[in-house]
Design a protein around this motif. Sequence first.
Motif, mmCIF file in Angstrom:
data_model
loop_
_atom_site.group_PDB
_atom_site.id
_atom_site.type_symbol
_atom_site.label_atom_id
_atom_site.label_comp_id
_atom_site.label_asym_id
_atom_site.label_seq_id
_atom_site.Cartn_x
_atom_site.Cartn_y
_atom_site.Cartn_z
ATOM 1 N N VAL A 1 -16.430 6.718 33.845
ATOM 2 C CA VAL A 1 -17.882 6.847 33.703
ATOM 3 C C VAL A 1 -18.597 5.665 34.357
ATOM 4 O O VAL A 1 -19.575 5.845 35.101
ATOM 5 N N ALA A 2 -18.108 4.450 34.122
ATOM 6 C CA ALA A 2 -18.781 3.261 34.636
ATOM 7 C C ALA A 2 -18.744 3.207 36.163
ATOM 8 O O ALA A 2 -19.782 2.961 36.815
ATOM 9 N N LEU A 3 -17.585 3.426 36.761
ATOM 10 C CA LEU A 3 -17.465 3.349 38.221
ATOM 11 C C LEU A 3 -18.298 4.414 38.912
ATOM 12 O O LEU A 3 -19.012 4.134 39.888
ATOM 13 N N ASN A 4 -18.232 5.622 38.403
ATOM 14 C CA ASN A 4 -19.002 6.698 39.031
ATOM 15 C C ASN A 4 -20.494 6.536 38.788
ATOM 16 O O ASN A 4 -21.299 6.903 39.647
ATOM 17 N N LEU A 5 -20.849 5.964 37.643
ATOM 18 C CA LEU A 5 -22.264 5.708 37.387
ATOM 19 C C LEU A 5 -22.812 4.659 38.349
ATOM 20 O O LEU A 5 -23.960 4.764 38.813
ATOM 21 N N LEU A 6 -22.005 3.666 38.680
ATOM 22 C CA LEU A 6 -22.427 2.663 39.662
ATOM 23 C C LEU A 6 -22.658 3.307 41.027
ATOM 24 O O LEU A 6 -23.609 2.953 41.736
ATOM 25 N N VAL A 7 -21.799 4.233 41.400
ATOM 26 C CA VAL A 7 -21.986 4.938 42.674
ATOM 27 C C VAL A 7 -23.260 5.767 42.640
ATOM 28 O O VAL A 7 -24.048 5.770 43.598
ATOM 29 N N PHE B 1 -18.095 11.728 37.215
ATOM 30 C CA PHE B 1 -18.773 11.151 36.048
ATOM 31 C C PHE B 1 -18.714 12.115 34.863
ATOM 32 O O PHE B 1 -18.441 11.709 33.729
ATOM 33 N N LEU B 2 -18.938 13.397 35.119
ATOM 34 C CA LEU B 2 -18.891 14.396 34.051
ATOM 35 C C LEU B 2 -17.474 14.586 33.522
ATOM 36 O O LEU B 2 -17.285 14.864 32.338
ATOM 37 N N VAL B 3 -16.480 14.419 34.401
ATOM 38 C CA VAL B 3 -15.098 14.493 33.935
ATOM 39 C C VAL B 3 -14.821 13.391 32.921
ATOM 40 O O VAL B 3 -14.236 13.623 31.860
ATOM 41 N N GLY B 4 -15.244 12.164 33.256
ATOM 42 C CA GLY B 4 -15.025 11.046 32.351
ATOM 43 C C GLY B 4 -15.850 11.125 31.079
ATOM 44 O O GLY B 4 -15.404 10.700 30.012
ATOM 45 N N LEU B 5 -17.052 11.665 31.194
ATOM 46 C CA LEU B 5 -17.959 11.711 30.041
ATOM 47 C C LEU B 5 -17.662 12.868 29.099
ATOM 48 O O LEU B 5 -17.754 12.718 27.874
ATOM 49 N N LEU C 1 -17.311 27.452 26.047
ATOM 50 C CA LEU C 1 -18.123 26.640 26.945
ATOM 51 C C LEU C 1 -17.301 25.524 27.565
ATOM 52 O O LEU C 1 -17.441 25.220 28.763
ATOM 53 N N TYR C 2 -16.430 24.923 26.772
ATOM 54 C CA TYR C 2 -15.567 23.859 27.294
ATOM 55 C C TYR C 2 -14.635 24.407 28.380
ATOM 56 O O TYR C 2 -14.423 23.767 29.411
ATOM 57 N N LYS C 3 -14.072 25.592 28.151
ATOM 58 C CA LYS C 3 -13.202 26.200 29.158
ATOM 59 C C LYS C 3 -13.950 26.390 30.473
ATOM 60 O O LYS C 3 -13.415 26.130 31.553
ATOM 61 N N TYR C 4 -15.188 26.832 30.371
ATOM 62 C CA TYR C 4 -16.000 27.078 31.563
ATOM 63 C C TYR C 4 -16.262 25.783 32.314
ATOM 64 O O TYR C 4 -16.045 25.684 33.525
ATOM 65 N N VAL C 5 -16.715 24.771 31.586
ATOM 66 C CA VAL C 5 -17.037 23.485 32.205
ATOM 67 C C VAL C 5 -15.776 22.817 32.744
ATOM 68 O O VAL C 5 -15.808 22.154 33.796
ATOM 69 N N ALA C 6 -14.644 23.002 32.055
ATOM 70 C CA ALA C 6 -13.392 22.373 32.480
ATOM 71 C C ALA C 6 -12.900 22.903 33.815
ATOM 72 O O ALA C 6 -12.089 22.245 34.480
ATOM 73 N N TYR C 7 -13.362 24.081 34.211
ATOM 74 C CA TYR C 7 -13.024 24.614 35.521
ATOM 75 C C TYR C 7 -14.065 24.242 36.572
ATOM 76 O O TYR C 7 -13.735 23.933 37.719
ATOM 77 N N ILE C 8 -15.334 24.281 36.203
ATOM 78 C CA ILE C 8 -16.410 24.066 37.179
ATOM 79 C C ILE C 8 -16.381 22.651 37.744
ATOM 80 O O ILE C 8 -16.427 22.454 38.974
ATOM 81 N N ILE C 9 -16.299 21.647 36.884
ATOM 82 C CA ILE C 9 -16.439 20.265 37.328
ATOM 83 C C ILE C 9 -15.312 19.845 38.272
ATOM 84 O O ILE C 9 -15.584 19.315 39.366
#
Length: 328
Positions: A44-50, A76-80, A103-111
Motif C-alpha cells: 500500500v505504501a509503495l504504490n501510494l507513493l507512486v 494498491f487495491l491488492v495490498g489494501l 463481491l470479494y470473488k469478483y474484485v479478486a479477479y478484476i484487480i
Amino acid sequence: MEADDGAELCFPQLLNTSCRKPTLPQSEAVFLHTLVFSISVLTVALNLLVIISVSHFRQLHKPTNILLLSLAVSDFLVGLLLMPVEILRKTSCWFLGDLMCSLYKYVAYIIPSASIGDIVLISVDRYVAICHPLHYTTRITERRAKLCVCLCWFCSVFYCSLFVKYGMTQPDRYDSCYGECVIVITYFAGAADLVFTFIVPITVIVVLYMRVFAAAVSQAHAMQSQITAVTLQSSVTLTKKSELKAARTLGVLVVVFLICFCPYYCVSFAGDNTLSSSASSYGLSLFYLHSFLNPVIYALFYPWFKKAVFQIVTFKILQPGSCEANIL
C-alpha cells in the motif's frame, strides 16, 4: 454433535450446518498474520507513493507514467483489500455473509487482471519508445494512454464477470457449510484464465522485450562503428554496458513475472479447482506478492521517484506551486 464441539464451530447455534473454526498453531498463525500484514502495508505504501507522485507533479503527466499510475492503483487495491481479506478467509471463519463473499470473488479477479493488462501496456509503450522513437510522440499520446487504461479496466471487469456470474446469482453455490467463502474455478474457466491472463501476456512481454533488447544492442553497435579507433576501447565498454542493462531489465521483468505467476497457474491447471489447499494458498500468496514487487521494478528504478518521495515525505507537496517542481 457433542456440546463441547460448539466452541469449535463458527456458528455454534447451527450445529449441523456450521463450519469448524480453522485450527492453526498459535506460532504459525502469528507469523502468517505478521508476514501478510507487513507485505500488505509495504504494498500500500509503495504504490501510494507512486500514485501521489504521478498525480501531483505535472512533469510526470506523460503517457508512460499514466500507465504506471494505473498499475499502481491496481496494486494498491491488492495490498489494501485482497491481501487482508485473503488472510481472513484462510485463517478464520467468514462472518461477512454470502453477498460480501461474492463481491470479494469478483474484485479478486478484476484487480489482478487489470494489473496484468497494465504490464502489457507498459511493454508496448517501451517497445514503441525504443524501436520506433521517431513515431513515439505521434503514436503514444497522453490521451491514447488514458483511453488504453480505461479499456484495460473495462475489459478486466467484463472478462472477470464471466468467471463469477454464477457466484453473484447463487452466492452459496459451492459452500459446504456456514462460515466459509470458497472460490471455485471450473476446468474450462481455469484453462481460459491460464491462456488469457498468463500465456498470452507473458508471450507478449517476452517478445516485445526481446525486440527491445535487440534494438538496444543494434543501436550500441551502430554507435560503436562510428567511433574512431582511438576511442574504440571505450566504445566496446559502452556496448557491453548497454547490453548488460537491457538484459538485466528484461531478466528482472520476465523472471519476477514467472516466479510470481507460475505456481498459481500450475496448481490451477493441475486440477486443484478449489483454492483452499496449502499449495493454492502459497501460489496465491506469490500471485499477490507481485503487486508489492511492481512498484519496486517499475518505479524505484526511475530517477524521478526518489526526488518525488523526498518532496512527499518532507511535506513540500503541501506548499503552493509544488506541482510545478522540477523533479526530472
